[in-house]
Each structure stands twice: as structure tokens, then as C-alpha cells.
Design an enzyme around this catalytic site. Structure first.
Site, mmCIF file in Angstrom:
data_model
loop_
_atom_site.group_PDB
_atom_site.id
_atom_site.type_symbol
_atom_site.label_atom_id
_atom_site.label_comp_id
_atom_site.label_asym_id
_atom_site.label_seq_id
_atom_site.Cartn_x
_atom_site.Cartn_y
_atom_site.Cartn_z
ATOM 1 N NE ARG A 59 7.069 3.214 2.246
ATOM 2 C CZ ARG A 59 7.428 2.909 1.003
ATOM 3 N NH1 ARG A 59 8.409 3.589 0.426
ATOM 4 N NH2 ARG A 59 6.839 1.951 0.328
ATOM 5 C CD GLU A 96 0.406 -6.469 -12.322
ATOM 6 O OE1 GLU A 96 0.739 -5.632 -11.462
ATOM 7 O OE2 GLU A 96 -0.453 -6.255 -13.194
HETATM 8 P P1 AMP Z 1 3.025 -6.227 -1.397
HETATM 9 O O1 AMP Z 1 4.144 -7.202 -1.530
HETATM 10 O O2 AMP Z 1 2.188 -6.123 -2.644
HETATM 11 O O3 AMP Z 1 2.171 -6.470 -0.172
HETATM 12 O O4 AMP Z 1 3.653 -4.807 -1.278
HETATM 13 C C1 AMP Z 1 4.185 -4.415 -0.106
HETATM 14 C C2 AMP Z 1 5.346 -3.486 -0.265
HETATM 15 O O5 AMP Z 1 5.193 -2.538 -1.309
HETATM 16 C C3 AMP Z 1 5.489 -2.714 1.012
HETATM 17 O O6 AMP Z 1 6.853 -2.753 1.367
HETATM 18 C C4 AMP Z 1 5.007 -1.326 0.689
HETATM 19 O O7 AMP Z 1 5.908 -0.389 1.184
HETATM 20 C C5 AMP Z 1 4.940 -1.237 -0.809
HETATM 21 N N1 AMP Z 1 3.619 -0.833 -1.327
HETATM 22 C C6 AMP Z 1 2.795 -1.583 -2.099
HETATM 23 N N2 AMP Z 1 1.695 -0.921 -2.445
HETATM 24 C C7 AMP Z 1 1.791 0.294 -1.876
HETATM 25 C C8 AMP Z 1 0.949 1.460 -1.853
HETATM 26 N N3 AMP Z 1 -0.214 1.527 -2.509
HETATM 27 N N4 AMP Z 1 1.369 2.529 -1.158
HETATM 28 C C9 AMP Z 1 2.549 2.498 -0.493
HETATM 29 N N5 AMP Z 1 3.378 1.444 -0.477
HETATM 30 C C10 AMP Z 1 3.020 0.351 -1.160
#
Ligand code: AMP
Length: 172
Positions: A59, A96
Site C-alpha cells: 500500500r 513476533e
Molecule cells: P510494522 O512493521 O509492525 O510497523 O507494520 C507495518 C506494516 O504492516 C505496514 O506495511 C502496514 O501496511 C501493515 N500493518 C500493520 N498493522 C496494521 C494494521 N493494524 N492495519 C493495517 N495495516 C497494518
């Protein structure tokens, strides 16, 4: 901003139980709100001499491409492993359970280039931290800022990105 926040759709237990997925599809589908977000980012980075906007799969690509076009900058893809056809640099990071990897083409950024990195959601910050490491370890480019459409503040993703200017359009 409130109208913008209201257009984000919560999908409980997607893609797995316990996660509330922030669905940006209604925002993308709304001509006024989508334009508002891209124009807002354009305003923020206009005059900052941005050479490339780097988008994180998938996205992040949507906002990287539209913002790059609006700024007259180049657009660069950071992708999951095995998707990029040319020679790549890679960065593996912890999830995780298990690990994940991000990749970038070896000729994607130029020395001294000024870069904005963008993704749709800042959750735990792992994906952006890995992308920043990927860029810093392989290119002499300057990351001007990491930008997100949505920041999930309760997950404290900023803690993983302390040495980096961060900007999020909206916080939940
Ligand atoms: P992170 O590495 O945990 O910051 O996760 C980021 C990636 O996961 C991004 O590319 C987001 O598109 C996706 N992502 C993680 N959590 C969510 C959420 N609650 N809703 C939508 N996309 C998420």
C-alpha cells in the site's frame, strides 16, 4: 482531519485474530479525501529537494507513486523477497514469530540523494526500521523523513525509529 479519520475502516480480526486492520480502501476510493491526503503530503515536501519517494510494498506504493509524481521526483519500490527482477540489497528483520526481509534494487538511489520513505501504517515500526537500515547501509542517500498515512500510537513504533524524522497524517 476528523472526516479523514472517519473514512478509515476498522476490520477486526484481519488478517488474524486480535488485529484490528486499518483499511485505507475507502480513503483511496474517495476522490476528495484521497486528493486531500496527497496534496497535504505534497505541500509538506515541496521545496525540500526530494529526489526519490520510496514506497514500501504494497500500500506504500500507492502513496509513493502519487507523491513522487506530485513532487516531480522518482519513485522507488521496497519489496518482499523475490519480487524485484534486478540485483538487490536485502535486510532481514524480526517479527513476533520468525523473520521477514525487504529488498531494493542496487541502483535505486543515488549518492547524496534526498529521500522520503512512505508506508500506509506505522504499527510496531519493524518494517520501516528495516527499510531505513536497508537504505542507510547500502546508499549514501539522506532520508529526509519517514511518512505514514496512519500511526497506531499505542504500538510505540516510534521507539524503533528514534534517530529519524517521522510524520504521520493521522494518529489512532
Ligand atoms: P510494522 O512493521 O509492525 O510497523 O507494520 C507495518 C506494516 O504492516 C505496514 O506495511 C502496514 O501496511 C501493515 N500493518 C500493520 N498493522 C496494521 C494494521 N493494524 N492495519 C493495517 N495495516 C497494518
Amino acid at each position: 482531519m476528523e472526516a479523514l479519520k472517519q473514512i478509515i475502516r476498522d476490520i477486526p480480526d484481519f488478517p488474524k485474530k486480535g488485529i484490528i486492520f486499518k483499511d485505507i480502501a475507502p480513503l483511496l476510493g474517495d476522490p476528495v479525501q484521497f486528493t486531500t491526503v496527497v496534496d497535504h503530503l505534497k505541500e509538506r515536501y515541496t521545496g525540500k529537494k526530494i529526489d526519490h519517494v520510496v514506497g514500501i510494498e504494497a500500500r506504500g506504493f500507492i502513496f509513493a507513486a502519487t507523491l513522487a509524481y506530485a513532487l516531480g521526483a522518482g519513485c522507488v519500490m521496497v519489496r518482499k523477497p523475490g519480487k524485484l527482477p534486478y540485483k538487490t540489497f536485502q535486510q532481514t528483520y524480526d517479527l513476533e514469530y520468525g523473520t521477514d526481509t525487504v529488498e531494493i534494487h542496487q541502483d535505486a538511489l543515488k549518492e547524496g540523494g534526498r529521500v522520503v520513505v512512505i508506508d500506509d501504517v506505522l504499527a510496531t515500526g519493524g518494517t520501516m526500521a528495516a527499510t531505513v537500515d536497508l537504505i542507510r547501509e547500502n546508499f549514501k542517500a539522506e532520508i529526509v523523513e519517514a511518512a505514514f498515512i496512519i500511526e497506531l500510537t499505542f504500538l510505540n513504533g516510534r521507539d524503533k525509529l528514534k534517530d529519524l524524522p517521522l510524520y504521520s497524517v493521522m494518529e489512532f
